[in-house]
Motif scaffolding. Sequence first.
Motif, mmCIF file in Angstrom:
data_model
loop_
_atom_site.group_PDB
_atom_site.id
_atom_site.type_symbol
_atom_site.label_atom_id
_atom_site.label_comp_id
_atom_site.label_asym_id
_atom_site.label_seq_id
_atom_site.Cartn_x
_atom_site.Cartn_y
_atom_site.Cartn_z
ATOM 1 N N ASP A 41 1.000 -1.130 -0.043
ATOM 2 C CA ASP A 41 -0.059 -0.033 -0.094
ATOM 3 C C ASP A 41 0.860 1.320 0.117
ATOM 4 O OD1 ASP A 41 -2.656 -1.114 0.022
ATOM 5 O OD2 ASP A 41 -2.240 -1.723 2.087
ATOM 6 N N LEU A 42 1.928 1.310 0.853
ATOM 7 C CA LEU A 42 2.785 2.169 0.759
ATOM 8 C C LEU A 42 3.442 2.611 -0.665
ATOM 9 C CD1 LEU A 42 4.782 2.090 4.082
ATOM 10 C CD2 LEU A 42 3.222 3.780 3.571
ATOM 11 N N LEU A 43 3.943 1.631 -1.139
ATOM 12 C CA LEU A 43 4.260 1.787 -2.667
ATOM 13 C C LEU A 43 3.349 2.394 -3.781
ATOM 14 C CD1 LEU A 43 6.307 -1.765 -3.140
ATOM 15 C CD2 LEU A 43 7.433 0.437 -2.745
ATOM 16 N N ALA A 44 2.285 1.933 -3.675
ATOM 17 C CA ALA A 44 1.025 2.325 -4.577
ATOM 18 C C ALA A 44 0.807 3.647 -4.215
ATOM 19 C CB ALA A 44 -0.111 1.386 -4.254
ATOM 20 N N LEU A 45 0.824 4.104 -3.053
ATOM 21 C CA LEU A 45 0.640 5.482 -2.534
ATOM 22 C C LEU A 45 1.609 6.536 -2.886
ATOM 23 C CD1 LEU A 45 -0.917 5.139 1.077
ATOM 24 C CD2 LEU A 45 -2.358 5.907 -1.049
ATOM 25 N N ASN A 46 2.784 6.286 -3.079
ATOM 26 C CA ASN A 46 4.225 6.845 -3.235
ATOM 27 C C ASN A 46 4.013 7.071 -4.851
ATOM 28 O OD1 ASN A 46 5.913 8.011 -1.084
ATOM 29 N ND2 ASN A 46 5.328 5.957 -0.275
ATOM 30 N N PRO A 151 -1.444 -4.352 -3.812
ATOM 31 C CA PRO A 151 -1.975 -3.451 -2.680
ATOM 32 C C PRO A 151 -3.524 -3.374 -2.709
ATOM 33 C CG PRO A 151 -1.116 -2.433 -4.673
ATOM 34 C CD PRO A 151 -0.812 -3.958 -4.902
ATOM 35 N N ALA A 152 -4.219 -2.536 -1.858
ATOM 36 C CA ALA A 152 -5.701 -2.502 -1.908
ATOM 37 C C ALA A 152 -6.059 -2.049 -3.346
ATOM 38 C CB ALA A 152 -6.087 -1.535 -0.605
ATOM 39 N N ARG A 153 -7.353 -2.093 -3.890
ATOM 40 C CA ARG A 153 -7.564 -1.745 -5.198
ATOM 41 C C ARG A 153 -7.873 -0.300 -5.147
ATOM 42 N NH1 ARG A 153 -12.049 -6.172 -7.515
ATOM 43 N NH2 ARG A 153 -10.186 -7.821 -7.421
ATOM 44 N N ASP A 154 -8.087 0.508 -4.221
ATOM 45 C CA ASP A 154 -8.596 1.933 -4.398
ATOM 46 C C ASP A 154 -7.736 2.576 -3.444
ATOM 47 O OD1 ASP A 154 -10.509 2.782 -2.126
ATOM 48 O OD2 ASP A 154 -10.895 0.933 -2.529
ATOM 49 N N ASP A 156 -8.234 5.089 -1.275
ATOM 50 C CA ASP A 156 -8.851 5.220 0.358
ATOM 51 C C ASP A 156 -8.492 4.502 0.838
ATOM 52 O OD1 ASP A 156 -9.662 7.869 -0.449
ATOM 53 O OD2 ASP A 156 -11.796 7.542 -0.423
ATOM 54 N N GLN A 157 -8.784 3.082 0.488
ATOM 55 C CA GLN A 157 -8.378 1.739 1.297
ATOM 56 C C GLN A 157 -7.091 1.802 1.409
ATOM 57 O OE1 GLN A 157 -10.844 -0.207 2.565
ATOM 58 N NE2 GLN A 157 -9.087 -0.737 3.708
ATOM 59 N N ARG A 158 -5.969 2.034 0.439
ATOM 60 C CA ARG A 158 -4.558 1.996 0.784
ATOM 61 C C ARG A 158 -4.192 2.859 1.954
ATOM 62 N NH1 ARG A 158 -3.267 2.687 -5.668
ATOM 63 N NH2 ARG A 158 -3.994 0.720 -6.313
ATOM 64 N N LEU A 159 -4.691 4.142 1.774
ATOM 65 C CA LEU A 159 -4.521 5.181 2.749
ATOM 66 C C LEU A 159 -5.097 4.634 4.300
ATOM 67 C CD1 LEU A 159 -3.369 7.785 3.715
ATOM 68 C CD2 LEU A 159 -5.339 8.885 2.994
ATOM 69 N N ALA A 160 -6.169 4.011 4.231
ATOM 70 C CA ALA A 160 -6.912 3.481 5.512
ATOM 71 C C ALA A 160 -5.945 2.359 6.215
ATOM 72 C CB ALA A 160 -8.313 3.003 5.127
ATOM 73 N N ASN A 161 -5.269 1.519 5.115
ATOM 74 C CA ASN A 161 -4.503 0.410 5.927
ATOM 75 C C ASN A 161 -3.401 1.186 6.394
ATOM 76 O OD1 ASN A 161 -6.558 -1.340 4.806
ATOM 77 N ND2 ASN A 161 -4.917 -1.875 2.770
ATOM 78 N N VAL A 162 -2.754 2.128 5.646
ATOM 79 C CA VAL A 162 -1.618 2.871 6.328
ATOM 80 C C VAL A 162 -1.852 3.468 7.756
ATOM 81 C CG1 VAL A 162 -0.059 4.422 5.909
ATOM 82 C CG2 VAL A 162 -0.481 2.977 4.153
ATOM 83 N N VAL A 163 -2.800 4.009 7.771
ATOM 84 C CA VAL A 163 -3.283 4.598 9.072
ATOM 85 C C VAL A 163 -3.538 3.720 10.019
ATOM 86 C CG1 VAL A 163 -5.022 6.233 10.046
ATOM 87 C CG2 VAL A 163 -4.066 6.882 7.880
ATOM 88 N N ASP A 164 -4.203 2.492 9.585
ATOM 89 C CA ASP A 164 -4.437 1.623 10.467
ATOM 90 C C ASP A 164 -3.311 0.832 10.871
ATOM 91 O OD1 ASP A 164 -6.243 -0.178 11.687
ATOM 92 O OD2 ASP A 164 -5.783 -1.925 10.392
ATOM 93 N N ALA A 165 -2.334 0.732 10.163
ATOM 94 C CA ALA A 165 -0.925 0.107 10.797
ATOM 95 C C ALA A 165 -0.360 1.217 11.551
ATOM 96 C CB ALA A 165 0.061 -0.005 9.480
ATOM 97 N N PHE A 166 -0.315 2.639 11.448
ATOM 98 C CA PHE A 166 0.243 3.435 12.280
ATOM 99 C C PHE A 166 -0.549 3.188 13.551
ATOM 100 C CE2 PHE A 166 0.087 7.782 14.237
ATOM 101 C CZ PHE A 166 1.363 8.150 14.127
ATOM 102 N N LEU A 167 -1.578 3.354 13.775
ATOM 103 C CA LEU A 167 -2.410 3.560 15.022
ATOM 104 C C LEU A 167 -2.258 2.132 15.907
ATOM 105 C CD1 LEU A 167 -5.786 4.801 13.929
ATOM 106 C CD2 LEU A 167 -4.339 6.025 15.275
ATOM 107 N N GLY A 168 -1.999 1.171 15.006
ATOM 108 C CA GLY A 168 -1.673 -0.178 15.747
ATOM 109 C C GLY A 168 -0.464 -0.295 16.496
ATOM 110 N N PHE A 169 0.648 0.478 15.764
ATOM 111 C CA PHE A 169 1.885 0.420 16.336
ATOM 112 C C PHE A 169 2.197 1.867 17.188
ATOM 113 C CE2 PHE A 169 2.863 -2.376 12.991
ATOM 114 C CZ PHE A 169 3.776 -3.267 13.437
ATOM 115 N N ALA A 170 1.532 2.855 16.920
ATOM 116 C CA ALA A 170 1.889 4.225 17.583
ATOM 117 C C ALA A 170 0.780 4.874 18.224
ATOM 118 C CB ALA A 170 2.569 5.230 16.642
ATOM 119 N N GLY A 171 -0.572 4.317 18.095
ATOM 120 C CA GLY A 171 -1.672 5.140 18.766
ATOM 121 C C GLY A 171 -1.664 4.985 20.057
#
Length: 207
Positions: A41-46, A151-154, A156-171
């Motif tokens: 997802d990070l690759l696709a967003l970048n 990666p996720a197909r769209d 918004d879902q890619r961004l959601a997955n990245v935010v979810d990972a961040f919250l899981g590690f640093a929230g």
Amino acid sequence: WSSDVCSSDLELEAAVAAGELRVQPAVRGCIYLVPSAAVPDLLALNAETWRAQTEKELAKIGKTIAVVEALAPAVLATLTEPRTPDAIRKAFRGEIPSFGDAGKKVGLSSPLPLALRLLEFAGKIERTLDGGRLDSERYLWRKTVGKLAAPARDHDQRLANVVDAFLGFAGPATLAQLSAWSGRAQRDLKAVIGKLDAAPVEVEGIG
């Protein structure tokens, strides 16, 4: 981001060597050490923003992305072992074209750095640690270890997955903090947070 199973630099370095953690463009153009699951997802967003910006920069010197795409397969072929950009240049069979003075004015001396980024965002190559050490200031390029998931197909879902990972590690984090970390507008983040299994919390002393 980091992995909770790694408690020392040696363990982290071993995880990078094995492809469990990857040295990866994450958010705001910064290079992070990230778990492999977050990479697609990070690759696709970048890639979205990189390609658009690169095409604009190339247009300033009368070039198109096609010159980079043409070079990429030959660059990939040089990576029979991890190499620095200079080593790739030396191992390259054939001359790497120069963008000349016009390119230097916009910070593009040749298509080689762009070809490396193109291959990186395509998931074909990745950065690894020079000498295998986290405290190195240089990276080596190597062919990607293992096969990355799609990666996720769209967007918004890619961004959601990245935010979810961040919250899981640093929230937990506020919307403003997420915006500052990711470089994304709060309105965009607010829209994708609705896709997550995340809940608001109150922190004593913060209101």
